[in-house]
Scaffold this motif. Sequence first.
Motif, PDB file in Angstrom:
ATOM      1  N   CYS A 313       0.824  -1.226   0.000  1.00  0.00           N
ATOM      2  CA  CYS A 313       0.000   0.000   0.000  1.00  0.00           C
ATOM      3  C   CYS A 313       0.853   1.269   0.000  1.00  0.00           C
ATOM      4  O   CYS A 313       0.372   2.344  -0.365  1.00  0.00           O
ATOM      5  N   LEU A 314       2.098   1.157   0.433  1.00  0.00           N
ATOM      6  CA  LEU A 314       2.964   2.344   0.518  1.00  0.00           C
ATOM      7  C   LEU A 314       3.335   2.879  -0.858  1.00  0.00           C
ATOM      8  O   LEU A 314       3.801   4.018  -0.978  1.00  0.00           O
ATOM      9  N   TYR A 316       1.083   3.078  -3.347  1.00  0.00           N
ATOM     10  CA  TYR A 316      -0.140   3.531  -4.025  1.00  0.00           C
ATOM     11  C   TYR A 316       0.018   4.968  -4.495  1.00  0.00           C
ATOM     12  O   TYR A 316       0.755   5.757  -3.902  1.00  0.00           O
ATOM     13  N   ASP A 317      -0.715   5.309  -5.568  1.00  0.00           N
ATOM     14  CA  ASP A 317      -0.692   6.693  -6.057  1.00  0.00           C
ATOM     15  C   ASP A 317      -1.774   7.502  -5.337  1.00  0.00           C
ATOM     16  O   ASP A 317      -2.415   7.028  -4.396  1.00  0.00           O
ATOM     17  N   ASP A 318      -2.003   8.734  -5.804  1.00  0.00           N
ATOM     18  CA  ASP A 318      -2.924   9.646  -5.107  1.00  0.00           C
ATOM     19  C   ASP A 318      -4.381   9.205  -5.166  1.00  0.00           C
ATOM     20  O   ASP A 318      -5.212   9.715  -4.414  1.00  0.00           O
ATOM     21  N   ARG A 319      -4.699   8.263  -6.056  1.00  0.00           N
ATOM     22  CA  ARG A 319      -6.078   7.770  -6.111  1.00  0.00           C
ATOM     23  C   ARG A 319      -6.438   7.026  -4.836  1.00  0.00           C
ATOM     24  O   ARG A 319      -7.600   6.938  -4.477  1.00  0.00           O
ATOM     25  N   LYS A 320      -5.432   6.472  -4.174  1.00  0.00           N
ATOM     26  CA  LYS A 320      -5.660   5.771  -2.900  1.00  0.00           C
ATOM     27  C   LYS A 320      -4.833   6.437  -1.806  1.00  0.00           C
ATOM     28  O   LYS A 320      -4.198   5.777  -0.983  1.00  0.00           O
ATOM     29  N   LYS A 321      -4.883   7.748  -1.791  1.00  0.00           N
ATOM     30  CA  LYS A 321      -4.045   8.522  -0.871  1.00  0.00           C
ATOM     31  C   LYS A 321      -4.347   8.190   0.597  1.00  0.00           C
ATOM     32  O   LYS A 321      -3.433   8.037   1.410  1.00  0.00           O
ATOM     33  N   ASN A 322      -5.648   8.063   0.945  1.00  0.00           N
ATOM     34  CA  ASN A 322      -6.017   7.798   2.337  1.00  0.00           C
ATOM     35  C   ASN A 322      -5.517   6.435   2.804  1.00  0.00           C
ATOM     36  O   ASN A 322      -5.021   6.293   3.928  1.00  0.00           O
ATOM     37  N   THR A 323      -5.651   5.441   1.920  1.00  0.00           N
ATOM     38  CA  THR A 323      -5.165   4.099   2.268  1.00  0.00           C
ATOM     39  C   THR A 323      -3.650   4.118   2.448  1.00  0.00           C
ATOM     40  O   THR A 323      -3.106   3.503   3.376  1.00  0.00           O
ATOM     41  N   LYS A 324      -2.967   4.833   1.570  1.00  0.00           N
ATOM     42  CA  LYS A 324      -1.504   4.930   1.641  1.00  0.00           C
ATOM     43  C   LYS A 324      -1.067   5.577   2.954  1.00  0.00           C
ATOM     44  O   LYS A 324      -0.122   5.115   3.610  1.00  0.00           O
ATOM     45  N   GLU A 325      -1.770   6.646   3.355  1.00  0.00           N
ATOM     46  CA  GLU A 325      -1.422   7.339   4.596  1.00  0.00           C
ATOM     47  C   GLU A 325      -1.668   6.451   5.813  1.00  0.00           C
ATOM     48  O   GLU A 325      -0.864   6.424   6.759  1.00  0.00           O
ATOM     49  N   ALA A 326      -2.793   5.724   5.787  1.00  0.00           N
ATOM     50  CA  ALA A 326      -3.088   4.814   6.907  1.00  0.00           C
ATOM     51  C   ALA A 326      -2.048   3.694   6.978  1.00  0.00           C
ATOM     52  O   ALA A 326      -1.593   3.318   8.062  1.00  0.00           O
ATOM     53  N   ALA A 327      -1.659   3.176   5.806  1.00  0.00           N
ATOM     54  CA  ALA A 327      -0.637   2.118   5.766  1.00  0.00           C
ATOM     55  C   ALA A 327       0.699   2.635   6.280  1.00  0.00           C
ATOM     56  O   ALA A 327       1.425   1.937   6.996  1.00  0.00           O
ATOM     57  N   SER A 328       1.019   3.871   5.906  1.00  0.00           N
ATOM     58  CA  SER A 328       2.279   4.471   6.363  1.00  0.00           C
ATOM     59  C   SER A 328       2.284   4.616   7.883  1.00  0.00           C
ATOM     60  O   SER A 328       3.296   4.359   8.546  1.00  0.00           O
ATOM     61  N   ALA A 329       1.129   5.004   8.436  1.00  0.00           N
ATOM     62  CA  ALA A 329       1.023   5.135   9.893  1.00  0.00           C
ATOM     63  C   ALA A 329       1.164   3.767  10.570  1.00  0.00           C
ATOM     64  O   ALA A 329       1.843   3.642  11.598  1.00  0.00           O
ATOM     65  N   ILE A 407       8.999 -11.905   9.750  1.00  0.00           N
ATOM     66  CA  ILE A 407       9.186 -10.541   9.231  1.00  0.00           C
ATOM     67  C   ILE A 407      10.261 -10.527   8.157  1.00  0.00           C
ATOM     68  O   ILE A 407      10.069  -9.958   7.067  1.00  0.00           O
ATOM     69  N   VAL A 408      11.386 -11.148   8.439  1.00  0.00           N
ATOM     70  CA  VAL A 408      12.494 -11.167   7.473  1.00  0.00           C
ATOM     71  C   VAL A 408      12.059 -11.866   6.179  1.00  0.00           C
ATOM     72  O   VAL A 408      12.415 -11.437   5.080  1.00  0.00           O
ATOM     73  N   GLN A 409      11.287 -12.929   6.315  1.00  0.00           N
ATOM     74  CA  GLN A 409      10.804 -13.650   5.135  1.00  0.00           C
ATOM     75  C   GLN A 409       9.938 -12.741   4.261  1.00  0.00           C
ATOM     76  O   GLN A 409      10.075 -12.731   3.032  1.00  0.00           O
ATOM     77  N   VAL A 410       9.061 -11.976   4.893  1.00  0.00           N
ATOM     78  CA  VAL A 410       8.192 -11.043   4.145  1.00  0.00           C
ATOM     79  C   VAL A 410       9.032  -9.951   3.477  1.00  0.00           C
ATOM     80  O   VAL A 410       8.835  -9.628   2.298  1.00  0.00           O
ATOM     81  N   LEU A 411       9.976  -9.380   4.220  1.00  0.00           N
ATOM     82  CA  LEU A 411      10.824  -8.320   3.668  1.00  0.00           C
ATOM     83  C   LEU A 411      11.645  -8.838   2.495  1.00  0.00           C
ATOM     84  O   LEU A 411      11.767  -8.172   1.453  1.00  0.00           O
ATOM     85  N   ASP A 412      12.195 -10.034   2.655  1.00  0.00           N
ATOM     86  CA  ASP A 412      13.010 -10.634   1.596  1.00  0.00           C
ATOM     87  C   ASP A 412      12.165 -10.892   0.345  1.00  0.00           C
ATOM     88  O   ASP A 412      12.612 -10.667  -0.783  1.00  0.00           O
ATOM     89  N   THR A 424       7.694   1.042  -1.451  1.00  0.00           N
ATOM     90  CA  THR A 424       7.669  -0.217  -0.701  1.00  0.00           C
ATOM     91  C   THR A 424       9.084  -0.734  -0.492  1.00  0.00           C
ATOM     92  O   THR A 424       9.438  -1.189   0.602  1.00  0.00           O
ATOM     93  N   ARG A 425       9.910  -0.651  -1.535  1.00  0.00           N
ATOM     94  CA  ARG A 425      11.299  -1.117  -1.400  1.00  0.00           C
ATOM     95  C   ARG A 425      12.047  -0.279  -0.361  1.00  0.00           C
ATOM     96  O   ARG A 425      12.825  -0.803   0.435  1.00  0.00           O
ATOM     97  N   ILE A 426      11.793   1.015  -0.374  1.00  0.00           N
ATOM     98  CA  ILE A 426      12.430   1.893   0.617  1.00  0.00           C
ATOM     99  C   ILE A 426      11.989   1.498   2.029  1.00  0.00           C
ATOM    100  O   ILE A 426      12.810   1.413   2.953  1.00  0.00           O
ATOM    101  N   ALA A 427      10.685   1.232   2.189  1.00  0.00           N
ATOM    102  CA  ALA A 427      10.167   0.831   3.505  1.00  0.00           C
ATOM    103  C   ALA A 427      10.771  -0.493   3.958  1.00  0.00           C
ATOM    104  O   ALA A 427      11.095  -0.670   5.136  1.00  0.00           O
ATOM    105  N   VAL A 428      10.933  -1.424   3.023  1.00  0.00           N
ATOM    106  CA  VAL A 428      11.541  -2.726   3.341  1.00  0.00           C
ATOM    107  C   VAL A 428      12.965  -2.519   3.864  1.00  0.00           C
ATOM    108  O   VAL A 428      13.366  -3.103   4.875  1.00  0.00           O
ATOM    109  N   LEU A 429      13.717  -1.670   3.181  1.00  0.00           N
ATOM    110  CA  LEU A 429      15.108  -1.421   3.584  1.00  0.00           C
ATOM    111  C   LEU A 429      15.177  -0.680   4.911  1.00  0.00           C
ATOM    112  O   LEU A 429      16.069  -0.926   5.730  1.00  0.00           O
ATOM    113  N   LYS A 430      14.222   0.214   5.160  1.00  0.00           N
ATOM    114  CA  LYS A 430      14.162   0.889   6.463  1.00  0.00           C
ATOM    115  C   LYS A 430      13.890  -0.121   7.574  1.00  0.00           C
ATOM    116  O   LYS A 430      14.459  -0.022   8.671  1.00  0.00           O
ATOM    117  N   TRP A 431      13.031  -1.089   7.270  1.00  0.00           N
ATOM    118  CA  TRP A 431      12.744  -2.133   8.251  1.00  0.00           C
ATOM    119  C   TRP A 431      13.995  -2.949   8.550  1.00  0.00           C
ATOM    120  O   TRP A 431      14.310  -3.219   9.723  1.00  0.00           O
TER     121      TRP A 431
END
Length: 790
Positions: A313-314, A316-329, A407-412, A424-431
């Motif tokens: 979800c991270l 997503y484009d602006d068409r799903k902005k609310n979902t993206k923001e909730a996922a980011s939170a 968690i590692v399995q999902v990230l990988d 999403t890739r950036i979030a994976v690497l941050k994790w």
Amino acid sequence: MNTEKDFSPLTPNIVRALNDKLYEKRKVAALEIEKLVREFVAQNNSTQIRHVIQILASEFALSQHPHSRKGGLIGLAACSIALGKDSGLYLKELIEPVLTCFNDSDSRLRYYACEALYNIVKVARGAVLPHFNLLFDGLSKLAADPDPNVKSGSELLDRLLKDIVTESNKFDLVAFVPLLRERIYSNNQYARQFIISWIHVLEAVPDIHLLDYFPEILDGLFQILGDNSKEIRRTCEVVLGELLKEIKKTPSSVKFAEMANILVIHCQVADETKLTNDLIQLTAMTWMREFIQLAGRVMLPYSSGILTAVLPCLSYDDRKKNTKEAASACNHSLMKLVTPEDDEEEEEEEGNGSTVSPSRDDGQSKTEADGNDMLNASQDSVGFSNISFYTPASADRPHVILDLDGIVQVLDRHLHDSSTGMMTRIAVLKWLYHLYIKTPRKMFRHTDSLFPMLLKTLSDESDEVILKDLEVLAEIASSPAGQTDKTSSCDNTDNKLELKVPEAAKTVQQSSTASKVADSSPSTPSMNSYFYKFMINLLKRFSLERKLLENRGAFIIRQLCLLLNAENIFHSMADILLKEEDLKFASTMVQTLNTILLTSAELFQLRNQLKDLRTQESCALFCCLYRSWCHNPVATVSLCFLTQNYKHAYDLIQKFGDLEVTVEFLMEVDKLVQLIESPIFTYLRLQLLDVENNPYLIKALYGLLMLLPQSQAFQLLSHRLRCVPNPELMRTVDGSKSMDSKQQVSKLASHAQIDYSELLQHFDHVQSKHLEIRHQRSGRASDLPDRKLM
């Protein structure tokens, strides 16, 4: 019907009227029955009352003749009215035959059944609650009835029943929930409307604690949220909103864990073409965000599932902005739940018990705060920094184990998936970075499986992804937890160099595990067992992907010099390149490293260290670099210029006459001339004023001039050399000359540690190998040999 049969105490006139097709005559019979039952009530004759009800049920309401069934229904209603408050004693006998008529094929008869039951319930009021499941089951069927009159009648009965439930405090929720769980999965719109309206009513009654059974119906509610009817969706949204408010009020009594997987399922869109799925996903993601914030570490065992739903979800484009923001939170909140205590071994945790001692909490408070500050700095979503978690008292806090493997399995998996979006890739690497900071000991068990993909990610199209990837790799290479006694097969221990570890890093390595977790970061250049392996594999990647070296090589190495110790990087790369068999690649790599060394602001300190060669360490570094730099003659000369080894630079240039001068070689000389005119070599140009003490500098520059054709670079260098002053004019009578001579003596003393004749021999040897390879290449049209370490 057999009119001669004995229906006493019902008179033949009543029986005849009940069987009549006219409603008015049946109504008269009902009034007679009511009068008769009232007499029995006055006499307290319960036997005759039951007998009357039994006759009306079996001989009329359940009769094969439709008019008889209608008469039976109105007769049963009349009995209930006559009984009044005593009707509760006979409710089972009164209700069951009426409910049977709900299934009748005649819509008119279904309507009369609904009317009869309305009168029975209206009289009995709270006494009907023990039979609520039967009534609810019958009503749920009528709610989807195709006849509008029947549906209208059922709605009246439904409202009456809701009023009774709302007023009463004897509603049996435990018995009702299984039926509700079953009926909530109906696909009929009217049945769904009926179900959702009842949940809304029950949720509003203070004495009914629907929240305790919410895990039973949550999945069904999300199914209803996907209904095609806008009105049903809106009602369901309202109900879910009210329930979420209730959860926020009393989080301590909520069964978060039992609902976590339900939310995970609905956070994932199965069919993106259906617009209703977007609403389901947004609502589920909003709930997930609240759950993580309210439940805190209770949600950690479900982290892998949550990340599976949240990470895509991270992007997503602006068409799903609310979902993206909730996922980011959700992502940010979940990340903050991982703490250094998750790095404890399970055996230790079992020994320590499920609660955390106050002393440990105090000791770790600063560590966690520091970690969270670092996390906040690296996150883009600053708005979530004020998140507060529901935290039970330490005595009540459940023992939670982080599902790190999951968690590692999902990230990988997300890193391997080529369709994964950039965010999403950036979030994976941050994790991954966060997990290496907070749980380094456990994470290093996964490093061997993660390492190849992290190296591959360096070829990503996005600079931001590469930056995050380098942070993770740098943490792996510098974390004290990665120091192992066993050596990886890639490490070539025989030739492994001694890496410089600053004092600050040594202190970190000698500290306890807890402090390691707190202090380890890419800014701590404490090189471990993975550092050398990283350098080998990075050069291997550059060799296999020349485009990566050409387009991103300098960028990657410069960032690594910021994240790790620049001297260690250059020292190790030079050592590896010294054993490189692909000489063409070695020459290109040396040229790249040399350009970075001479031009990058990140390497200012390293240049200063090499400039004077005043210490034994700087001399050793120069010799190490020199041996690899010999793969590229021009780079070797520029290294000598940087280190002020002008005589040796002149000696090297003298040997250029024996080399094969190509266009590529002349282009490199051209670039060197441009560099001499840059700010990096300001000190070199100023030394041209001291002609007497720097004769070999002038000779070396003239040597370069003689190598160049009469190009723009030739004109540039020629003009510079014409500016060299006459030695006679530069002589002074002050004491500066004696000071200069002292500096020269000091410099000569430090340079005496370096065997320049041996370095020249090494240069000749390397260049002869290059010449041999070039001749072989020109002699046969074959591919370059595979790059490998000698």
